[in-house]
Design a protein around this motif. Sequence first.
Motif, PDB file in Angstrom:
ATOM      1  N   ALA A  24      38.409 -19.061 -22.634  1.00 52.02           N
ATOM      2  CA  ALA A  24      39.615 -19.751 -22.180  1.00 52.02           C
ATOM      3  C   ALA A  24      39.285 -20.798 -21.120  1.00 52.02           C
ATOM      4  N   ALA A  25      38.210 -20.555 -20.359  1.00 49.78           N
ATOM      5  CA  ALA A  25      37.803 -21.501 -19.315  1.00 49.78           C
ATOM      6  C   ALA A  25      36.935 -22.628 -19.861  1.00 49.78           C
ATOM      7  N   GLY A  26      36.652 -22.601 -21.159  1.00 50.51           N
ATOM      8  CA  GLY A  26      35.876 -23.678 -21.774  1.00 50.51           C
ATOM      9  C   GLY A  26      34.376 -23.481 -21.757  1.00 50.51           C
ATOM     10  N   VAL A  27      33.913 -22.275 -21.451  1.00 45.58           N
ATOM     11  CA  VAL A  27      32.481 -21.994 -21.422  1.00 45.58           C
ATOM     12  C   VAL A  27      31.990 -21.784 -22.852  1.00 45.58           C
ATOM     13  N   SER A  28      30.861 -22.398 -23.195  1.00 39.46           N
ATOM     14  CA  SER A  28      30.314 -22.289 -24.547  1.00 39.46           C
ATOM     15  C   SER A  28      29.134 -21.321 -24.585  1.00 39.46           C
ATOM     16  N   ALA A  29      28.826 -20.844 -25.788  1.00 32.95           N
ATOM     17  CA  ALA A  29      27.686 -19.947 -25.973  1.00 32.95           C
ATOM     18  C   ALA A  29      26.380 -20.607 -25.539  1.00 32.95           C
ATOM     19  N   ASN A  30      26.201 -21.873 -25.887  1.00 31.08           N
ATOM     20  CA  ASN A  30      24.965 -22.564 -25.527  1.00 31.08           C
ATOM     21  C   ASN A  30      24.818 -22.711 -24.015  1.00 31.08           C
ATOM     22  N   GLN A  31      25.918 -22.933 -23.321  1.00 29.78           N
ATOM     23  CA  GLN A  31      25.862 -23.030 -21.862  1.00 29.78           C
ATOM     24  C   GLN A  31      25.408 -21.714 -21.243  1.00 29.78           C
ATOM     25  N   VAL A  32      25.910 -20.620 -21.765  1.00 28.19           N
ATOM     26  CA  VAL A  32      25.508 -19.308 -21.257  1.00 28.19           C
ATOM     27  C   VAL A  32      24.027 -19.060 -21.538  1.00 28.19           C
ATOM     28  N   ASP A  75      26.800 -14.520 -24.870  1.00 32.00           N
ATOM     29  CA  ASP A  75      26.646 -15.746 -25.663  1.00 32.00           C
ATOM     30  C   ASP A  75      26.739 -15.453 -27.151  1.00 32.00           C
ATOM     31  N   GLY A  76      26.232 -14.292 -27.578  1.00 31.28           N
ATOM     32  CA  GLY A  76      26.365 -13.925 -28.981  1.00 31.28           C
ATOM     33  C   GLY A  76      27.813 -13.705 -29.387  1.00 31.28           C
ATOM     34  N   MET A  77      28.592 -13.070 -28.504  1.00 32.60           N
ATOM     35  CA  MET A  77      30.001 -12.826 -28.804  1.00 32.60           C
ATOM     36  C   MET A  77      30.795 -14.131 -28.825  1.00 32.60           C
ATOM     37  N   ALA A  90      21.002 -21.724 -32.539  1.00 35.67           N
ATOM     38  CA  ALA A  90      20.000 -20.834 -33.116  1.00 35.67           C
ATOM     39  C   ALA A  90      18.638 -21.042 -32.443  1.00 35.67           C
ATOM     40  N   TYR A  91      18.266 -22.302 -32.253  1.00 35.82           N
ATOM     41  CA  TYR A  91      16.997 -22.585 -31.577  1.00 35.82           C
ATOM     42  C   TYR A  91      17.027 -22.103 -30.132  1.00 35.82           C
ATOM     43  N   LEU A  92      18.099 -22.440 -29.425  1.00 34.15           N
ATOM     44  CA  LEU A  92      18.206 -22.021 -28.023  1.00 34.15           C
ATOM     45  C   LEU A  92      18.176 -20.504 -27.908  1.00 34.15           C
ATOM     46  N   ASN A  93      18.858 -19.849 -28.804  1.00 35.99           N
ATOM     47  CA  ASN A  93      18.949 -18.398 -28.798  1.00 35.99           C
ATOM     48  C   ASN A  93      17.582 -17.744 -28.803  1.00 35.99           C
ATOM     49  N   GLU A  94      16.721 -18.180 -29.703  1.00 36.19           N
ATOM     50  CA  GLU A  94      15.409 -17.548 -29.857  1.00 36.19           C
ATOM     51  C   GLU A  94      14.400 -18.066 -28.831  1.00 36.19           C
TER      52      GLU A  94
END
Length: 223
Positions: A24-32, A75-77, A90-94
């Motif tokens: 809701a605050a606009g935070v993205s998975a990639n940012q986390v 970030d996964g959720m 996907a790249y950032l994740n790994e």
Amino acid sequence: MASIYALKGRFQDLLRPLVRRLYAAGVSANQVTVAAALVSLAAAALVYWGAPQRPWLFALLPLWMFARMALNAIDGMLAREFGQQSRLGAYLNELCDVVSDSALYLSLLAVAGLHPAPLLAFVLLAALTEYAGVLALMVGAPRRYDGPMGKSDRAFVVGALGLALALGWSAAWPLELALVLASMLCAWTVVRRVRAGLRHDAAPGAARDAGTDAAKVRQGERE
């Protein structure tokens, strides 16, 4: 085989209200993902440079390992439940996970008298466990998270070692022994992940191009 990863579902349930607020605050998975990696590098540098003079700084390892596990779940959720899957993710994740893990493990070089070989072996084998997990996608299998020494298990081990060091455990040889045992379990984890990937019956026409594989990783479960 038993692994802390089995507790992931309950951990996610506890984090879900926070994840909704972050979205809701606009935070993205990639940012986390990126933020967790940057803080991991900073924590590793602080332990490596500061712990020889201030051993209590080793306590940062268990504290940050727990916080980072939460961020990995968050970030996964965000990616799965709010449609934020992406190839870049996907790249950032790994990549961020392997870089962060390696830096945090290597901070144990701050322990006086520690022979680097057992620690370097542990770092290498830890990276191989993640590589073996991702390679399952190349044979049409799901990303593998088999234990007994997955990411969560390694975080527990290194966190426990950091806590012991912060409480005054100064002998290097027990730490080296623990690292040797953890390395052996990492090697067994690699074997189990490869076997599991080979046993999986890939669906006819399973996609193997890089774009589809990246989407699978981002949509898959996080350790």
